[in-house]
Design a protein around this motif. Structure first.
Motif, PDB file in Angstrom:
ATOM      1  N   GLN A  13       4.505   0.127   7.975  1.00  0.00           N
ATOM      2  CA  GLN A  13       3.511   1.179   7.734  1.00  0.00           C
ATOM      3  C   GLN A  13       3.575   1.663   6.282  1.00  0.00           C
ATOM      4  O   GLN A  13       2.526   1.846   5.638  1.00  0.00           O
ATOM      5  CB  GLN A  13       3.748   2.351   8.697  1.00  0.00           C
ATOM      6  N   LEU A  14       4.779   1.854   5.756  1.00  0.00           N
ATOM      7  CA  LEU A  14       4.930   2.268   4.361  1.00  0.00           C
ATOM      8  C   LEU A  14       4.384   1.218   3.406  1.00  0.00           C
ATOM      9  O   LEU A  14       3.778   1.542   2.376  1.00  0.00           O
ATOM     10  CB  LEU A  14       6.403   2.543   4.045  1.00  0.00           C
ATOM     11  N   ARG A  15       4.586  -0.041   3.750  1.00  0.00           N
ATOM     12  CA  ARG A  15       4.084  -1.129   2.902  1.00  0.00           C
ATOM     13  C   ARG A  15       2.560  -1.130   2.866  1.00  0.00           C
ATOM     14  O   ARG A  15       1.957  -1.295   1.805  1.00  0.00           O
ATOM     15  CB  ARG A  15       4.611  -2.465   3.419  1.00  0.00           C
ATOM     16  N   HIS A  16       1.936  -0.903   4.026  1.00  0.00           N
ATOM     17  CA  HIS A  16       0.476  -0.836   4.064  1.00  0.00           C
ATOM     18  C   HIS A  16      -0.036   0.365   3.263  1.00  0.00           C
ATOM     19  O   HIS A  16      -1.031   0.253   2.541  1.00  0.00           O
ATOM     20  CB  HIS A  16      -0.023  -0.769   5.501  1.00  0.00           C
ATOM     21  N   GLN A  17       0.655   1.502   3.368  1.00  0.00           N
ATOM     22  CA  GLN A  17       0.258   2.668   2.589  1.00  0.00           C
ATOM     23  C   GLN A  17       0.424   2.418   1.100  1.00  0.00           C
ATOM     24  O   GLN A  17      -0.438   2.790   0.295  1.00  0.00           O
ATOM     25  CB  GLN A  17       1.083   3.889   3.006  1.00  0.00           C
ATOM     26  N   ALA A  18       1.518   1.787   0.709  1.00  0.00           N
ATOM     27  CA  ALA A  18       1.756   1.486  -0.704  1.00  0.00           C
ATOM     28  C   ALA A  18       0.698   0.517  -1.232  1.00  0.00           C
ATOM     29  O   ALA A  18       0.234   0.659  -2.369  1.00  0.00           O
ATOM     30  CB  ALA A  18       3.151   0.909  -0.901  1.00  0.00           C
ATOM     31  N   ARG A  19       0.302  -0.452  -0.395  1.00  0.00           N
ATOM     32  CA  ARG A  19      -0.746  -1.396  -0.797  1.00  0.00           C
ATOM     33  C   ARG A  19      -2.068  -0.658  -1.008  1.00  0.00           C
ATOM     34  O   ARG A  19      -2.776  -0.904  -1.988  1.00  0.00           O
ATOM     35  CB  ARG A  19      -0.909  -2.478   0.262  1.00  0.00           C
ATOM     36  N   LYS A  20      -2.376   0.270  -0.096  1.00  0.00           N
ATOM     37  CA  LYS A  20      -3.618   1.045  -0.234  1.00  0.00           C
ATOM     38  C   LYS A  20      -3.572   1.914  -1.486  1.00  0.00           C
ATOM     39  O   LYS A  20      -4.573   2.033  -2.203  1.00  0.00           O
ATOM     40  CB  LYS A  20      -3.831   1.926   0.996  1.00  0.00           C
ATOM     41  N   GLN A  84       6.546  -3.138  -4.447  1.00  0.00           N
ATOM     42  CA  GLN A  84       7.529  -4.219  -4.486  1.00  0.00           C
ATOM     43  C   GLN A  84       8.819  -3.788  -3.788  1.00  0.00           C
ATOM     44  O   GLN A  84       9.402  -4.559  -3.017  1.00  0.00           O
ATOM     45  CB  GLN A  84       7.819  -4.607  -5.926  1.00  0.00           C
ATOM     46  N   ASN A  85       9.255  -2.566  -4.007  1.00  0.00           N
ATOM     47  CA  ASN A  85      10.467  -2.056  -3.376  1.00  0.00           C
ATOM     48  C   ASN A  85      10.304  -2.013  -1.854  1.00  0.00           C
ATOM     49  O   ASN A  85      11.190  -2.460  -1.115  1.00  0.00           O
ATOM     50  CB  ASN A  85      10.784  -0.659  -3.926  1.00  0.00           C
ATOM     51  N   ILE A  86       9.198  -1.498  -1.388  1.00  0.00           N
ATOM     52  CA  ILE A  86       8.943  -1.426   0.054  1.00  0.00           C
ATOM     53  C   ILE A  86       8.861  -2.833   0.645  1.00  0.00           C
ATOM     54  O   ILE A  86       9.392  -3.094   1.729  1.00  0.00           O
ATOM     55  CB  ILE A  86       7.651  -0.627   0.338  1.00  0.00           C
ATOM     56  N   GLN A  89      12.342  -4.230   0.985  1.00  0.00           N
ATOM     57  CA  GLN A  89      13.030  -3.609   2.121  1.00  0.00           C
ATOM     58  C   GLN A  89      12.507  -4.176   3.441  1.00  0.00           C
ATOM     59  O   GLN A  89      13.277  -4.421   4.369  1.00  0.00           O
ATOM     60  CB  GLN A  89      12.839  -2.093   2.102  1.00  0.00           C
ATOM     61  N   PHE A  90      11.196  -4.392   3.509  1.00  0.00           N
ATOM     62  CA  PHE A  90      10.600  -4.937   4.723  1.00  0.00           C
ATOM     63  C   PHE A  90      11.114  -6.345   4.992  1.00  0.00           C
ATOM     64  O   PHE A  90      11.486  -6.677   6.125  1.00  0.00           O
ATOM     65  CB  PHE A  90       9.073  -4.948   4.598  1.00  0.00           C
ATOM     66  N   GLU A  91      11.158  -7.174   3.971  1.00  0.00           N
ATOM     67  CA  GLU A  91      11.652  -8.543   4.140  1.00  0.00           C
ATOM     68  C   GLU A  91      13.128  -8.555   4.516  1.00  0.00           C
ATOM     69  O   GLU A  91      13.562  -9.346   5.352  1.00  0.00           O
ATOM     70  CB  GLU A  91      11.411  -9.364   2.871  1.00  0.00           C
ATOM     71  N   SER A  92      13.890  -7.672   3.892  1.00  0.00           N
ATOM     72  CA  SER A  92      15.315  -7.568   4.229  1.00  0.00           C
ATOM     73  C   SER A  92      15.482  -7.159   5.692  1.00  0.00           C
ATOM     74  O   SER A  92      16.306  -7.724   6.413  1.00  0.00           O
ATOM     75  CB  SER A  92      15.978  -6.542   3.312  1.00  0.00           C
ATOM     76  N   ARG A  93      14.697  -6.198   6.140  1.00  0.00           N
ATOM     77  CA  ARG A  93      14.774  -5.742   7.530  1.00  0.00           C
ATOM     78  C   ARG A  93      14.327  -6.848   8.479  1.00  0.00           C
ATOM     79  O   ARG A  93      14.896  -7.023   9.549  1.00  0.00           O
ATOM     80  CB  ARG A  93      13.916  -4.485   7.703  1.00  0.00           C
TER      81      ARG A  93
END
Length: 147
Positions: A13-20, A84-86, A89-93
């Motif tokens: 969800q954070l990644r989608h928000q960061a993309r937006k 990029q940071n998010i 983190q997403f890929e690591s998770r």
């Protein structure tokens, strides 16, 4: 859901928000660029009204445009780094989830093997008990003495 999946969902969800937000920053920059051209055109049309101080107005307008461009560039870099940071983190998770799922599958396979071996051992022991009981229940030639 387990905690890892919840964390991965939140990161998604954070990644989608960061993309937006990154896309919004780019769109705002493009709109500011278009408005800069419109403003320059409007300043050029107002030249007869500002004849005495047109150079000052144009210099001030250029300084403001450069300040906005630099602020936009800083915001764009900041949003790109945040995205990029998010994403990292997403890929690591996601990799952690895969490792945990693999470990859980291995543990379940080991447990199933243990249960299978335990069942086989119990079946062998039961068969051995039955064999002993059946062996003892056969009559011998001296059965009449035991009565």
């Amino acid at each position: 859901m387990d905690s890892v999946s919840e964390a991965q969902f939140e990161l998604d969800q954070l990644r989608h928000q960061a993309r937006k937000q990154l896309l919004g920053t780019v769109v705002l920059g493009v709109m500011a660029g278009l408005l800069a051209f419109v403003g320059q055109s409007a300043l050029g049309q107002a030249r007869p009204l500002l004849e005495s101080s047109f150079g000052t107005w144009q210099s001030l307008y250029t300084v403001v445009l450069w300040a906005l461009a630099i602020a936009w560039l800083v915001a764009l870099i900041q949003q790109a780094l945040h995205y990029q940071n998010i994403s990292e983190q997403f890929e690591s998770r996601r990799r952690l989830d895969a490792v945990y799922a693999e470990r859980a599958a291995k543990a379940q396979a080991v447990e199933e093997e243990r249960q299978r071996q335990r069942a086989e051992s119990e079946a062998r022991q039961a068969a051995e008990r039955n064999r002993r009981l059946n062996k003892n229940s056969h009559s011998t030639k001296f059965d009449f003495w035991q009565e």
